[in-house]
Design a protein around this motif. Structure first.
Motif, PDB file in Angstrom:
ATOM      1  N   GLU A 258      75.772 -53.317 -28.161  1.00 31.35           N
ATOM      2  CA  GLU A 258      75.319 -52.108 -27.465  1.00 31.35           C
ATOM      3  C   GLU A 258      74.595 -51.195 -28.456  1.00 31.35           C
ATOM      4  O   GLU A 258      74.977 -51.112 -29.628  1.00 31.35           O
ATOM      5  CB  GLU A 258      76.512 -51.374 -26.851  1.00 31.35           C
ATOM      6  CG  GLU A 258      77.230 -52.179 -25.772  1.00 31.35           C
ATOM      7  CD  GLU A 258      78.409 -51.421 -25.190  1.00 31.35           C
ATOM      8  OE1 GLU A 258      78.734 -50.334 -25.744  1.00 31.35           O
ATOM      9  OE2 GLU A 258      79.003 -51.896 -24.206  1.00 31.35           O
ATOM     10  N   PHE A 259      73.567 -50.501 -27.941  1.00 32.13           N
ATOM     11  CA  PHE A 259      72.754 -49.602 -28.772  1.00 32.13           C
ATOM     12  C   PHE A 259      73.031 -48.149 -28.389  1.00 32.13           C
ATOM     13  O   PHE A 259      73.213 -47.833 -27.211  1.00 32.13           O
ATOM     14  CB  PHE A 259      71.261 -49.886 -28.568  1.00 32.13           C
ATOM     15  CG  PHE A 259      70.781 -51.171 -29.178  1.00 32.13           C
ATOM     16  CD1 PHE A 259      70.008 -51.157 -30.327  1.00 32.13           C
ATOM     17  CD2 PHE A 259      71.088 -52.393 -28.600  1.00 32.13           C
ATOM     18  CE1 PHE A 259      69.545 -52.335 -30.884  1.00 32.13           C
ATOM     19  CE2 PHE A 259      70.640 -53.575 -29.147  1.00 32.13           C
ATOM     20  CZ  PHE A 259      69.866 -53.550 -30.295  1.00 32.13           C
ATOM     21  N   LYS A 260      73.016 -47.298 -29.388  1.00 32.94           N
ATOM     22  CA  LYS A 260      73.065 -45.853 -29.167  1.00 32.94           C
ATOM     23  C   LYS A 260      72.131 -45.191 -30.172  1.00 32.94           C
ATOM     24  O   LYS A 260      72.202 -45.501 -31.369  1.00 32.94           O
ATOM     25  CB  LYS A 260      74.487 -45.323 -29.345  1.00 32.94           C
ATOM     26  CG  LYS A 260      75.437 -45.712 -28.227  1.00 32.94           C
ATOM     27  CD  LYS A 260      76.794 -45.071 -28.423  1.00 32.94           C
ATOM     28  CE  LYS A 260      77.749 -45.458 -27.301  1.00 32.94           C
ATOM     29  NZ  LYS A 260      79.075 -44.834 -27.483  1.00 32.94           N
ATOM     30  N   PRO A 261      71.271 -44.263 -29.699  1.00 34.06           N
ATOM     31  CA  PRO A 261      71.030 -43.912 -28.293  1.00 34.06           C
ATOM     32  C   PRO A 261      70.271 -45.013 -27.571  1.00 34.06           C
ATOM     33  O   PRO A 261      69.842 -45.991 -28.185  1.00 34.06           O
ATOM     34  CB  PRO A 261      70.191 -42.648 -28.405  1.00 34.06           C
ATOM     35  CG  PRO A 261      69.438 -42.839 -29.678  1.00 34.06           C
ATOM     36  CD  PRO A 261      70.380 -43.535 -30.610  1.00 34.06           C
ATOM     37  N   GLU A 262      70.118 -44.855 -26.268  1.00 34.42           N
ATOM     38  CA  GLU A 262      69.369 -45.829 -25.498  1.00 34.42           C
ATOM     39  C   GLU A 262      67.891 -45.765 -25.861  1.00 34.42           C
ATOM     40  O   GLU A 262      67.404 -44.783 -26.426  1.00 34.42           O
ATOM     41  CB  GLU A 262      69.556 -45.563 -24.005  1.00 34.42           C
ATOM     42  CG  GLU A 262      70.989 -45.762 -23.525  1.00 34.42           C
ATOM     43  CD  GLU A 262      71.115 -45.537 -22.037  1.00 34.42           C
ATOM     44  OE1 GLU A 262      70.099 -45.156 -21.412  1.00 34.42           O
ATOM     45  OE2 GLU A 262      72.216 -45.736 -21.502  1.00 34.42           O
ATOM     46  N   GLU A 263      67.192 -46.835 -25.521  1.00 31.35           N
ATOM     47  CA  GLU A 263      65.769 -46.887 -25.848  1.00 31.35           C
ATOM     48  C   GLU A 263      65.004 -45.782 -25.114  1.00 31.35           C
ATOM     49  O   GLU A 263      65.429 -45.289 -24.067  1.00 31.35           O
ATOM     50  CB  GLU A 263      65.197 -48.254 -25.474  1.00 31.35           C
ATOM     51  CG  GLU A 263      65.236 -48.564 -23.989  1.00 31.35           C
ATOM     52  CD  GLU A 263      64.655 -49.930 -23.680  1.00 31.35           C
ATOM     53  OE1 GLU A 263      64.177 -50.596 -24.611  1.00 31.35           O
ATOM     54  OE2 GLU A 263      64.676 -50.328 -22.506  1.00 31.35           O
ATOM     55  N   ILE A 272      69.771 -45.268 -35.138  1.00 31.78           N
ATOM     56  CA  ILE A 272      70.182 -46.210 -34.093  1.00 31.78           C
ATOM     57  C   ILE A 272      71.440 -46.942 -34.556  1.00 31.78           C
ATOM     58  O   ILE A 272      71.450 -47.582 -35.617  1.00 31.78           O
ATOM     59  CB  ILE A 272      69.067 -47.231 -33.791  1.00 31.78           C
ATOM     60  CG1 ILE A 272      67.729 -46.509 -33.569  1.00 31.78           C
ATOM     61  CG2 ILE A 272      69.450 -48.088 -32.604  1.00 31.78           C
ATOM     62  CD1 ILE A 272      67.752 -45.501 -32.448  1.00 31.78           C
ATOM     63  N   GLN A 330      65.919 -53.398 -27.626  1.00 29.12           N
ATOM     64  CA  GLN A 330      65.700 -51.996 -27.281  1.00 29.12           C
ATOM     65  C   GLN A 330      64.433 -51.512 -28.005  1.00 29.12           C
ATOM     66  O   GLN A 330      64.213 -51.839 -29.183  1.00 29.12           O
ATOM     67  CB  GLN A 330      66.884 -51.132 -27.711  1.00 29.12           C
ATOM     68  CG  GLN A 330      68.197 -51.500 -27.030  1.00 29.12           C
ATOM     69  CD  GLN A 330      68.304 -50.956 -25.614  1.00 29.12           C
ATOM     70  OE1 GLN A 330      68.579 -49.780 -25.411  1.00 29.12           O
ATOM     71  NE2 GLN A 330      68.063 -51.811 -24.638  1.00 29.12           N
ATOM     72  N   TYR A 332      62.059 -48.225 -29.158  1.00 29.64           N
ATOM     73  CA  TYR A 332      62.097 -46.785 -29.435  1.00 29.64           C
ATOM     74  C   TYR A 332      60.702 -46.318 -29.871  1.00 29.64           C
ATOM     75  O   TYR A 332      60.040 -46.981 -30.680  1.00 29.64           O
ATOM     76  CB  TYR A 332      63.109 -46.477 -30.543  1.00 29.64           C
ATOM     77  CG  TYR A 332      64.532 -46.849 -30.170  1.00 29.64           C
ATOM     78  CD1 TYR A 332      65.355 -45.935 -29.534  1.00 29.64           C
ATOM     79  CD2 TYR A 332      65.030 -48.119 -30.450  1.00 29.64           C
ATOM     80  CE1 TYR A 332      66.654 -46.270 -29.185  1.00 29.64           C
ATOM     81  CE2 TYR A 332      66.319 -48.462 -30.105  1.00 29.64           C
ATOM     82  CZ  TYR A 332      67.129 -47.538 -29.469  1.00 29.64           C
ATOM     83  OH  TYR A 332      68.410 -47.873 -29.118  1.00 29.64           O
TER      84      TYR A 332
END
Length: 422
Positions: A258-263, A272, A330, A332
Motif C-alpha cells: 500500500e502507498f501513502k499518500p495516494e497517487e 512516499i 502509483q 505522482y
C-alpha cells in the motif's frame, strides 16, 4: 449271555450286542468257596488241616442255590491245581476279552480321528480356496482402482511410454477427479519431456473446472515452487475467489503493498511510504519497469519526490517463501506553484531626478532583468540590489523571477522610464 440293555442273546465269542451295539461289560463272578479254599490251602501249608465249616456251606448255598456243596473234606493237591487252572483260564479269558474290547474301542477311536482329519482337511482346502478367490478379487480390484491406475501410470512414465501413462492417469481422473494425484502424474509426463508449459496447463485446466478444489491449488503451488516459478503463485492466487481455498494456502498468499499518500498531483515535495501486512521485503522501481527481488530497489525508507515532474512508482512484496505479490503502481506529479510577476518600482513614468529601480524577490526565487527591452532569462543580468535608472534616455526595463527548484519563470514585469535633466 444276555444284553443288559435290550435283553438280546449275545454269543460267547462276541463282545458287542448284535442288536443294540452295546459293549459287554465283563465282571468276574464272586465265588465264596474260593475264599474257603484259599484258607484251607494256607492251613495245609502250615501243617494243619480242618474241615470246611457248615456255616460257610450254608452261606454259599444261600448265595448260589444252583450249586450243592456238602463236602467237608480236605481238597487234594490235584483238585487245588484244577481250581487254580480254572481260575487262570477265567482270568486269561477276561484279559483276552478286555484286550479285544480295547482293540475295538481303539479301532473306533482311530476311525473317528481319521474322519475328523478328513473333515479338517476338506475345511482347510475350502478355506484356502476362499482365501485365494478373495485375494484374486482384491488384486483385480486394486489393479482397476484409482491407486492401481496411478501406479501403472508412473510405471509407464518411468518406461517412457507416455501415451500409455496418459491413458492410465485419465482413467484415474474419471474414477475421482477431485484428487490431485492423477493431475500431478499427467504434469509429470510433460516435465519428463521438458515441457513446463504443458505441465502448467494441466493444473490450470483442472482448476478452471474445479475452482473450489483446495488440493488442486496446493498441487499447482507445489508445481510452481518445484519448477522455481514462485512469481506465478501470486497470479494464481490473485485470480482465486474462493475464501476456503485462500485460507487453506494462506502461508503462500502475499498481500500487495500500500502507498501513502495516494497517487495524484501535488504542489510541494512529497515523501512516499510503502507498507504491507505480509511479512517479507518490499522492492520498487521509479523508471516504469516491474520490480523483482533482483531488479528492484529494496525499500528501506520513504521515497522523497522533491523535483517537479511526474514519477511512476511500482512496488511488490516478497514473502518469506520467496513468493512475490502482484505489482502495484502509483503515479505522482509534483507541480510547484509559480509566483506572480515581480513587483518593480518605481512605476512607469518620466523622471528628472535620479531614481533607484528595485525588484521584490520572494523566497525561493532569483530575479533577472534587462534594460534594452529584451525578455529576461536565467542568462540575463541577475538582480542583487537596487539599480540606478539610466539618465537622459528612454529605458524599457523588464524583470522576471526564476524558481530556484524547478527553474520555472514567472510572468515578465515591464517598466518604461524617461529620464531628462532639469
Amino acid at each position: 449271555m444276555k444284553c443288559v440293555h435290550c435283553g438280546a442273546n449275545i454269543p460267547d465269542d462276541q463282545m458287542i450286542c448284535p442288536v443294540c451295539g452295546a459293549e459287554v461289560q465283563i465282571v468276574p463272578d464272586y465265588n465264596p468257596l474260593d475264599d474257603v479254599l484259599a484258607r484251607e490251602v494256607r492251613g495245609s501249608v502250615e501243617g494243619a488241616t480242618r474241615q470246611i465249616r457248615t456255616d460257610d456251606i450254608r452261606r454259599y448255598r444261600r448265595e448260589d442255590l444252583t450249586k450243592n456243596i456238602n463236602s467237608t473234606r480236605v481238597l487234594s493237591e490235584d483238585e487245588m491245581e484244577r481250581i487254580r487252572s480254572n481260575r487262570r483260564k477265567s482270568t486269561n479269558n477276561t484279559e483276552r476279552n478286555s484286550a479285544e474290547l480295547r482293540r475295538q474301542r481303539q479301532a473306533r477311536q482311530q476311525k473317528r480321528l481319521e474322519a475328523a482329519k478328513r473333515k479338517r482337511r476338506r475345511l482347510l482346502l475350502t478355506l484356502a480356496a476362499v482365501v485365494i478367490l478373495i485375494g484374486f478379487g482384491i488384486y483385480v480390484a486394486y489393479q482397476n482402482s484409482y491407486t492401481g491406475m496411478l501406479k501403472k501410470g508412473y510405471r509407464a512414465v518411468n518406461e517412457k511410454e507416455y501415451m500409455a501413462a496418459e491413458k492410465y492417469f485419465d482413467r484415474a481422473i474419471i474414477k475421482d477427479k477431485s484428487r490431485p494425484d492423477a493431475y500431478v502424474g499427467l504434469a509429470e509426463i510433460y516435465l519428463d519431456q521438458n515441457d513446463t508449459d504443458g505441465a502448467e496447463d494441466v493444473y490450470l485446466s483442472a482448476i478452471e473446472t474445479q475452482p473450489t478444489n483446495e488440493k488442486l491449488y496446493q498441487a499447482a503451488i507445489d508445481f510452481y515452487m518445484e519448477t522455481k516459478q514462485p512469481e506465478k503463485v501470486a497470479s494464481l492466487l490473485e485470480d482465486c475467489e474462493d475464501d476456503n481455498v485462500l485460507a487453506s494456502v494462506s502461508e503462500y498468499v502475499c498481500e500487495a503493498p500500500e502507498f501513502k499518500p495516494e497517487e495524484g498531483t501535488y504542489k510541494e515535495v512529497q515523501e512516499i511510504t510503502i507498507s504491507s501486512d505480509t511479512e517479507g521485503e518490499i522492492y520498487y522501481t521509479t523508471d516504469g519497469t516491474d520490480p523483482t527481488a533482483k531488479t528492484g530497489k529494496k525499500y528501506k525508507e520513504p521515497i522523497l519526490l522533491e523535483k517537479e515532474g511526474t514519477t511512476e512508482i511500482r512496488a511488490i512484496v516478497v514473502n518469506m517463501k520467496g513468493i512475490p505479490s502482484g505489482v502495484i503502481s502509483q503515479t505522482y506529479t509534483i507541480e510547484f506553484p509559480i509566483a506572480d510577476a515581480p513587483a518593480v518600482t518605481p512605476s512607469t513614468g518620466r523622471y528628472t531626478d535620479p531614481q533607484k529601480i528595485t525588484i521584490t524577490v520572494p523566497d525561493g526565487y532569483t530575479a533577472y532583468y534587462t534594460t534594452d527591452g529584451s525578455e529576461p532569462t536565467a542568462s540575463s543580468e541577475k538582480y542583487t540590489g537596487p539599480i540606478d535608472m539610466p539618465a537622459n534616455t528612454t529605458t524599457t526595463f523588464n524583470a522576471v523571477l526564476i524558481n530556484n527548484r524547478n527553474g520555472k519563470a514567472t510572468e515578465v514585469t515591464t517598466r518604461s522610464y524617461i529620464t531628462t535633466a532639469e
